[in-house]
Design an enzyme around this catalytic site. Structure first.
Site, short mmCIF file in Angstrom:
data_model
loop_
_atom_site.label_atom_id
_atom_site.label_comp_id
_atom_site.label_asym_id
_atom_site.label_seq_id
_atom_site.Cartn_x
_atom_site.Cartn_y
_atom_site.Cartn_z
N SER A 1 0.70 -1.29 0.26
CA SER A 1 0.02 0.07 -0.13
C SER A 1 0.93 1.19 -0.16
O SER A 1 0.44 2.33 -0.27
CB SER A 1 -0.84 0.20 1.22
OG SER A 1 -0.08 0.04 2.38
N ASP B 1 -3.66 7.59 8.77
CA ASP B 1 -4.52 6.58 9.44
C ASP B 1 -3.53 5.88 10.51
O ASP B 1 -2.35 6.35 10.62
CB ASP B 1 -5.28 5.51 8.83
CG ASP B 1 -4.46 4.73 7.64
OD1 ASP B 1 -3.23 4.34 7.89
OD2 ASP B 1 -4.93 4.34 6.69
N HIS C 1 -0.69 3.92 7.66
CA HIS C 1 -0.20 4.68 6.61
C HIS C 1 0.15 6.25 6.94
O HIS C 1 -0.40 7.06 7.63
CB HIS C 1 -1.07 4.63 5.30
CG HIS C 1 -1.43 3.56 5.18
ND1 HIS C 1 -2.78 2.83 5.54
CD2 HIS C 1 -1.19 2.31 4.58
CE1 HIS C 1 -2.96 1.61 5.25
NE2 HIS C 1 -1.94 1.15 4.36
#
Length: 380
Positions: A57, A349, A352
């Site tokens: 990600s 978050d 990340h």
């Protein structure tokens, strides 16, 4: 970091635990202007043909939008600081390191996801990302949330080559691949999500050192496959101090999860050990005409955490979205409260980084980028 839209970079560890149980800177303070990416000083006489990205990600610009998985972020408040405030599927509030990289070398402003069916031939030819949030070098890591394995990412790259060959011919495609920069960013999910927080791999690899060697074998094979497909300049990111991910701090601190919040040193120590082993591996893999180099993620991230004021950060142990303790992916959603100044936070978050962190990271790894550009210039 390349984190779990780890460095994800990734989906929160808490989410993985729930699923597995059910199933077996801004530079300092200047990034508030969403057009600042255009001000990056670009290297003179750049000859990079394209950028190809693989991993998790931290470098997934939206491939998971097209995958049947819970690991998505194509909804607000993700992307609130991206151009036109679009939630593209990037696990952040804005750009990723690879977006800054593409702009810096003068190819394009953003690296798009390969699975986007609307991409034009020109867009494809200047590079795409095959990365998938919540993925890792260990195939099991991706299977935990039904995302794209590294093996499948390689298959997509081979498919990509066939598509380009059909459009411009084999010889031009070979040159395009030879003059391209290849970026790999993965590993955090393998440790922080898979090995430490599910029982599956520990049953086979009782010692973390054994699991590290397993991952390195996966890394080695992936790089060999890229070389076989024509890649000549390959940058491999290390893992960050994943003991400092907000969700890791929350889960592993128990009753002390709120105050004071401190990095879990035992996890970060594993990251350092792995990075040393990775560096040694990469040095052994170079062959004439090919450059395989290590990109240090750990030290820049670690410096931001321990000297936050230097980067304009006021919060480095909690995310900006929701409580900042456990939210990521669908747990960070349009109903979530968001902090007033994301650029003051290291993390968007609980897993990340923010756009500000990614920008600072980009600046830190610019010497590695310049090294790659120099190598590509020398390729005929």
């Amino acid at each position: 970091m390349l984190y779990p839209c780890k460095f994800i970079l990734l989906l929160p560890i808490l989410l993985i635990i729930i699923i597995s149980q059910n199933r077996v800177v801004q530079a300092r303070t200047t990034l508030t202007n969403s057009n600042n990416y255009k001000k990056l000083q670009r290297p003179f006489n750049n000859s990079v043909s394209a950028i190809f990205v693989f991993g998790d990600s931290t470098v997934d610009p939206g491939n998971n939008n097209y995958v049947n998985t819970l690991a998505k972020c194509n909804f607000p408040p993700y992307g609130q600081d991206f151009v036109n405030h679009i939630p593209t599927g990037r696990f952040s509030n804005g750009r990723l390191v690879t977006d800054y990289l593409a702009s810096y070398v003068g190819i394009k402003d953003f690296v798009p996801p390969y699975l986007d069916p609307s991409l034009s031939l020109d867009e494809l030819m200047t590079g795409v990302s095959f990365a998938s949030g919540s993925s890792g070098f260990d195939p099991l890591t991706a299977q935990l949330l039904d995302v794209i394995t590294m093996e499948k990412q390689m298959e997509y790259f081979k498919e990509y080559k066939r598509r380009i060959e059909n459009s411009i011919g084999k010889e031009k495609t070979k040159l395009l691949i030879r003059k391209a920069a290849f970026i790999i960013s993965a590993g955090t999910n393998d440790f922080a999500v898979n090995y430490f927080n599910t029982p599956f791999r520990r049953q086979k690899y009782y010692k973390v050192s054994e699991y590290q060697q397993f991952l390195l074998q996966m890394v080695q094979q992936f790089i060999k496959d890229l070389m076989n497909e024509g890649a000549r300049v390959i940058g491999v990111g290390g893992v960050p101090p994943f003991g400092c991910l907000p969700v890791v701090i929350t889960i592993d601190s128990g009753i002390n999860a709120l105050q004071p919040r401190r990095c879990i040193e035992s996890y970060s120590a594993v990251a350092r050990e792995y990075n040393l082993l990775l560096q040694h591996l990469l040095k052994t893999m170079e062959i004439p005409g090919t450059k395989v180099f290590y990109v240090d993620i750990y030290n820049p991230i670690n410096d931001m955490i321990h000297t936050p004021i230097k980067y304009g950060f006021t919060e480095v142990t909690m995310g900006c979205c929701g409580s900042g303790l456990i939210e990521a992916s669908f747990l960070c959603n349009p109903k979530s409260i968001v902090c007033d100044a994301p650029s003051n936070h290291m993390f968007w978050d609980s897993v990340h980084p923010t756009q500000a962190t990614y920008y600072n990271l980009f600046q830190a790894i610019r010497p590695s980028i310049d090294f790659a550009i120099k190598q590509i210039r020398n390729i005929s």
